[in-house]
Design a protein around this motif. Structure first.
Motif, PDB file in Angstrom:
ATOM      1  N   PHE A 244     -10.797  -7.750   1.501  1.00  0.00           N
ATOM      2  CA  PHE A 244      -9.852  -7.856   0.386  1.00  0.00           C
ATOM      3  C   PHE A 244      -8.449  -7.424   0.800  1.00  0.00           C
ATOM      4  CE2 PHE A 244      -7.581  -5.344  -2.855  1.00  0.00           C
ATOM      5  CZ  PHE A 244      -7.154  -6.396  -3.660  1.00  0.00           C
ATOM      6  N   PHE A 245      -8.331  -6.259   1.445  1.00  0.00           N
ATOM      7  CA  PHE A 245      -7.009  -5.760   1.794  1.00  0.00           C
ATOM      8  C   PHE A 245      -6.324  -6.645   2.842  1.00  0.00           C
ATOM      9  CE2 PHE A 245      -8.541  -1.630   0.023  1.00  0.00           C
ATOM     10  CZ  PHE A 245      -7.540  -1.485  -0.921  1.00  0.00           C
ATOM     11  N   VAL A 246      -7.101  -7.236   3.740  1.00  0.00           N
ATOM     12  CA  VAL A 246      -6.527  -8.167   4.718  1.00  0.00           C
ATOM     13  C   VAL A 246      -5.924  -9.365   3.991  1.00  0.00           C
ATOM     14  CG1 VAL A 246      -7.083  -9.825   6.535  1.00  0.00           C
ATOM     15  CG2 VAL A 246      -7.970  -7.506   6.669  1.00  0.00           C
ATOM     16  N   GLU A 247      -6.678  -9.929   3.049  1.00  0.00           N
ATOM     17  CA  GLU A 247      -6.179 -11.086   2.329  1.00  0.00           C
ATOM     18  C   GLU A 247      -5.004 -10.718   1.418  1.00  0.00           C
ATOM     19  OE1 GLU A 247      -7.056 -14.110   3.128  1.00  0.00           O
ATOM     20  OE2 GLU A 247      -8.369 -13.155   4.598  1.00  0.00           O
ATOM     21  N   LEU A 248      -5.017  -9.502   0.881  1.00  0.00           N
ATOM     22  CA  LEU A 248      -3.881  -9.040   0.080  1.00  0.00           C
ATOM     23  C   LEU A 248      -2.626  -8.986   0.941  1.00  0.00           C
ATOM     24  CD1 LEU A 248      -2.535  -7.749  -2.413  1.00  0.00           C
ATOM     25  CD2 LEU A 248      -3.398  -5.534  -1.604  1.00  0.00           C
ATOM     26  N   PHE A 249      -2.745  -8.399   2.140  1.00  0.00           N
ATOM     27  CA  PHE A 249      -1.602  -8.313   3.043  1.00  0.00           C
ATOM     28  C   PHE A 249      -1.166  -9.701   3.511  1.00  0.00           C
ATOM     29  CE2 PHE A 249      -1.392  -3.709   4.750  1.00  0.00           C
ATOM     30  CZ  PHE A 249      -1.544  -3.215   3.470  1.00  0.00           C
ATOM     31  N   ALA A 250      -2.115 -10.600   3.683  1.00  0.00           N
ATOM     32  CA  ALA A 250      -1.786 -11.963   4.097  1.00  0.00           C
ATOM     33  C   ALA A 250      -0.935 -12.653   3.028  1.00  0.00           C
ATOM     34  CB  ALA A 250      -3.054 -12.767   4.360  1.00  0.00           C
ATOM     35  N   GLU A 251      -1.294 -12.464   1.769  1.00  0.00           N
ATOM     36  CA  GLU A 251      -0.538 -13.075   0.679  1.00  0.00           C
ATOM     37  C   GLU A 251       0.848 -12.449   0.552  1.00  0.00           C
ATOM     38  OE1 GLU A 251      -1.426 -15.682  -0.832  1.00  0.00           O
ATOM     39  OE2 GLU A 251      -3.526 -15.797  -0.238  1.00  0.00           O
ATOM     40  N   LEU A 252       0.934 -11.134   0.746  1.00  0.00           N
ATOM     41  CA  LEU A 252       2.240 -10.468   0.729  1.00  0.00           C
ATOM     42  C   LEU A 252       3.099 -10.965   1.888  1.00  0.00           C
ATOM     43  CD1 LEU A 252       1.138  -6.789  -0.075  1.00  0.00           C
ATOM     44  CD2 LEU A 252       2.241  -8.410  -1.637  1.00  0.00           C
ATOM     45  N   ALA A 261      -0.577 -12.086  -5.363  1.00  0.00           N
ATOM     46  CA  ALA A 261      -1.251 -11.833  -4.088  1.00  0.00           C
ATOM     47  C   ALA A 261      -2.603 -11.173  -4.307  1.00  0.00           C
ATOM     48  CB  ALA A 261      -0.371 -10.948  -3.193  1.00  0.00           C
ATOM     49  N   ALA A 262      -2.639 -10.168  -5.186  1.00  0.00           N
ATOM     50  CA  ALA A 262      -3.887  -9.449  -5.446  1.00  0.00           C
ATOM     51  C   ALA A 262      -4.914 -10.361  -6.105  1.00  0.00           C
ATOM     52  CB  ALA A 262      -3.615  -8.230  -6.320  1.00  0.00           C
ATOM     53  N   ALA A 263      -4.458 -11.182  -7.059  1.00  0.00           N
ATOM     54  CA  ALA A 263      -5.388 -12.081  -7.751  1.00  0.00           C
ATOM     55  C   ALA A 263      -5.976 -13.112  -6.788  1.00  0.00           C
ATOM     56  CB  ALA A 263      -4.670 -12.784  -8.900  1.00  0.00           C
ATOM     57  N   ASP A 264      -5.118 -13.714  -5.947  1.00  0.00           N
ATOM     58  CA  ASP A 264      -5.599 -14.723  -5.003  1.00  0.00           C
ATOM     59  C   ASP A 264      -6.543 -14.107  -3.974  1.00  0.00           C
ATOM     60  OD1 ASP A 264      -4.073 -16.537  -6.342  1.00  0.00           O
ATOM     61  OD2 ASP A 264      -2.499 -16.703  -4.823  1.00  0.00           O
ATOM     62  N   ALA A 265      -6.184 -12.920  -3.468  1.00  0.00           N
ATOM     63  CA  ALA A 265      -7.032 -12.244  -2.483  1.00  0.00           C
ATOM     64  C   ALA A 265      -8.369 -11.858  -3.100  1.00  0.00           C
ATOM     65  CB  ALA A 265      -6.320 -11.007  -1.942  1.00  0.00           C
ATOM     66  N   TYR A 266      -8.322 -11.362  -4.324  1.00  0.00           N
ATOM     67  CA  TYR A 266      -9.548 -10.931  -5.003  1.00  0.00           C
ATOM     68  C   TYR A 266     -10.501 -12.097  -5.247  1.00  0.00           C
ATOM     69  CZ  TYR A 266     -12.578  -8.983  -8.604  1.00  0.00           C
ATOM     70  OH  TYR A 266     -13.673  -8.584  -9.320  1.00  0.00           O
ATOM     71  N   ASN A 267      -9.953 -13.231  -5.675  1.00  0.00           N
ATOM     72  CA  ASN A 267     -10.794 -14.389  -5.969  1.00  0.00           C
ATOM     73  C   ASN A 267     -11.505 -14.914  -4.726  1.00  0.00           C
ATOM     74  OD1 ASN A 267     -10.194 -14.382  -8.707  1.00  0.00           O
ATOM     75  ND2 ASN A 267      -8.422 -15.732  -8.466  1.00  0.00           N
ATOM     76  N   LEU A 312       2.855  -7.189   9.685  1.00  0.00           N
ATOM     77  CA  LEU A 312       1.933  -7.734   8.683  1.00  0.00           C
ATOM     78  C   LEU A 312       1.185  -8.936   9.262  1.00  0.00           C
ATOM     79  CD1 LEU A 312       3.809  -7.684   5.238  1.00  0.00           C
ATOM     80  CD2 LEU A 312       1.605  -6.638   5.753  1.00  0.00           C
ATOM     81  N   GLY A 313       1.920  -9.819   9.929  1.00  0.00           N
ATOM     82  CA  GLY A 313       1.283 -10.980  10.540  1.00  0.00           C
ATOM     83  C   GLY A 313       0.311 -10.586  11.633  1.00  0.00           C
ATOM     84  N   ALA A 319      -7.162  -8.119  11.890  1.00  0.00           N
ATOM     85  CA  ALA A 319      -8.126  -7.527  10.962  1.00  0.00           C
ATOM     86  C   ALA A 319      -9.025  -8.561  10.304  1.00  0.00           C
ATOM     87  CB  ALA A 319      -7.393  -6.719   9.884  1.00  0.00           C
ATOM     88  N   ARG A 320      -8.545  -9.792  10.141  1.00  0.00           N
ATOM     89  CA  ARG A 320      -9.372 -10.815   9.501  1.00  0.00           C
ATOM     90  C   ARG A 320     -10.652 -11.080  10.301  1.00  0.00           C
ATOM     91  NH1 ARG A 320      -5.890 -15.561   7.886  1.00  0.00           N
ATOM     92  NH2 ARG A 320      -5.699 -14.612   5.817  1.00  0.00           N
ATOM     93  N   PRO A 321     -10.582 -11.321  11.616  1.00  0.00           N
ATOM     94  CA  PRO A 321     -11.834 -11.509  12.374  1.00  0.00           C
ATOM     95  C   PRO A 321     -12.684 -10.245  12.443  1.00  0.00           C
ATOM     96  CG  PRO A 321      -9.928 -11.582  13.844  1.00  0.00           C
ATOM     97  CD  PRO A 321      -9.399 -11.630  12.450  1.00  0.00           C
ATOM     98  N   LEU A 322     -12.058  -9.062  12.349  1.00  0.00           N
ATOM     99  CA  LEU A 322     -12.842  -7.820  12.346  1.00  0.00           C
ATOM    100  C   LEU A 322     -13.651  -7.698  11.050  1.00  0.00           C
ATOM    101  CD1 LEU A 322     -10.297  -5.289  13.908  1.00  0.00           C
ATOM    102  CD2 LEU A 322     -12.441  -6.095  14.920  1.00  0.00           C
ATOM    103  N   ALA A 323     -13.046  -8.069   9.920  1.00  0.00           N
ATOM    104  CA  ALA A 323     -13.786  -8.061   8.646  1.00  0.00           C
ATOM    105  C   ALA A 323     -14.941  -9.053   8.711  1.00  0.00           C
ATOM    106  CB  ALA A 323     -12.845  -8.394   7.492  1.00  0.00           C
ATOM    107  N   ALA A 324     -14.688 -10.225   9.292  1.00  0.00           N
ATOM    108  CA  ALA A 324     -15.750 -11.233   9.439  1.00  0.00           C
ATOM    109  C   ALA A 324     -16.846 -10.713  10.371  1.00  0.00           C
ATOM    110  CB  ALA A 324     -15.166 -12.533   9.980  1.00  0.00           C
ATOM    111  N   PHE A 325     -16.455  -9.960  11.379  1.00  0.00           N
ATOM    112  CA  PHE A 325     -17.431  -9.393  12.308  1.00  0.00           C
ATOM    113  C   PHE A 325     -18.340  -8.397  11.592  1.00  0.00           C
ATOM    114  CE2 PHE A 325     -18.739  -6.252  15.513  1.00  0.00           C
ATOM    115  CZ  PHE A 325     -19.321  -7.083  16.466  1.00  0.00           C
ATOM    116  N   CYS A 326     -17.774  -7.599  10.701  1.00  0.00           N
ATOM    117  CA  CYS A 326     -18.588  -6.661   9.904  1.00  0.00           C
ATOM    118  C   CYS A 326     -19.625  -7.425   9.087  1.00  0.00           C
ATOM    119  CB  CYS A 326     -17.697  -5.831   8.989  1.00  0.00           C
ATOM    120  SG  CYS A 326     -16.674  -4.604   9.827  1.00  0.00           S
TER     121      CYS A 326
END
Length: 347
Positions: A244-252, A261-267, A312-313, A319-326
């Motif tokens: 979630f936080f990775v996608e939030l930062f991506a939208e920001l 950003a929070a709504a799109d990341a959350y969904n 941020l980029g 972090a995105r592939p690390l979250a996927a790795f988890c």
């Protein structure tokens, strides 16, 4: 003849009445059965609602959303006490990782097993100081940690355990700084503590192989589910939360305002794991998040706005592939648990 016709009509009427009575009786029986089934389902639903309410009130999501919804106000000392309170009075006060000074370049300091974020130069000849020309924002240290942790992802499909966990710790601290006294990092901290207190084999340097070595611990549940105080449970929630936080930062990073950003990341992330009550709590909490400019300013540190945008980029890319790795590790552990459960039942 009239009597005979009268008798036939009355006979047909009696038969119709008997048939109608049978239909009414059968219908009443079906209605009673349906009402009984409905009453049973309603009772079950009430039990489920009570169970969900209890879990949402005292569970891990409640901690996350209460953190998000708390107003921004107090400083470091209050925050330190808040962390200790959330982790429990009997929790061990572990050393907190220190953020690398903003003048250090991400990736310029070598990682050492078990070292903090501010790693000292190697012994011998006094060491070589890091290049200090390029400034860095507060995401710089996390970018360095996650970069070190990700080196084996493409080849061995493995993540280095020590820099990954240290990076998570530094990121939790950053979330706290970003949100003031809201303690946004406390949810990650609670699960990082589970990772650090795990009985998994600490001789395993790879994060996946280290997690898998914890399998015997889950015999406490007869291999039906994860032990709550375990690295497996921590990895599950860390993966979802980090996602979630990775996608939030991506939208920001793309320039969206905080609410969008929070709504799109959350969904795309936590929405898929929440029930109705948790979704309602989240929508309430999102309204309390700081504006985008305030978030970016809190990430600036000694760097510039350009440094924050660059980091941020870099953070999202790592972090995105690390979250996927988890999540991938969790799927593997879940399958391993099912195999052990079948073996356990055959004993």
């Amino acid at each position: 003849m009239m009597e005979r016709m009268k008798s036939e009509v009355l006979g047909e009427l009696r038969k119709d009445i008997q048939d109608l009575t049978k239909v009414i009786r059968d219908s009443n029986r079906e209605v009673q059965t349906g009402m009984h089934r409905l009453a049973t389902e309603v009772r079950t639903l009430h039990q489920d609602v009570d169970h969900v309410r209890q879990r949402s009130e005292r569970g891990q999501f409640a901690r996350l959303f209460s953190c998000l919804a708390t107003p921004l106000c107090c400083g470091g000392e209050d925050l330190k006490g808040l962390r200790k309170g959330r982790l429990g009075a009997d929790a061990v006060d572990e050393p907190e990782p220190q953020l690398i000074p903003s003048t250090m370049v991400p990736g310029s300091v070598g990682m050492q097993a078990g070292a903090g974020v501010g790693v000292a130069p190697a012994a011998g000849g006094g060491g070589t100081p890091a290049k200090a020309k390029q400034k860095s924002g507060l995401l710089g240290p996390i970018v360095q940690y996650f970069g070190d942790a990700s080196r084996g992802l493409k080849g061995s499909k493995e993540v280095e355990r020590v820099p990954f966990i240290e990076g998570l710790g530094a990121y939790a601290m950053l979330l706290d700084k970003m949100g003031g006294s809201s303690g946004m990092g406390s949810y990650l901290e609670a699960n990082i503590k589970k990772l650090r207190s795990s009985k998994a084999d600490k001789n395993k340097s790879g994060y996946r192989e280290w997690l898998l070595s914890e399998l015997p611990i889950h015999g406490q549940t007869s291999y039906k589910e994860y032990v709550d105080e375990s690295a497996w449970m921590a990895n599950l929630w860390i993966g979802w939360t980090l996602d979630f936080f990775v996608e939030l930062f991506a939208e920001l990073h793309l320039g969206k305002d905080t609410k969008t950003a929070a709504a799109d990341a959350y969904n795309r992330t936590l929405y898929n794991h929440h029930n109705f009550f948790q979704r309602t709590a989240f929508n309430t909490a999102v309204k309390q998040l700081p504006p985008r400019d305030q978030i970016l300013k809190s990430l600036q540190g000694g760097g510039s706005s350009e440094d924050v945008h660059r980091e941020l980029g870099e953070f999202v890319a790592l972090a995105r592939p690390l979250a996927a790795f988890c999540s991938e590790c969790n799927e593997q552990m879940d399958k391993r648990l099912q195999v052990e459960r079948k073996a356990y039942l055959k004993r």
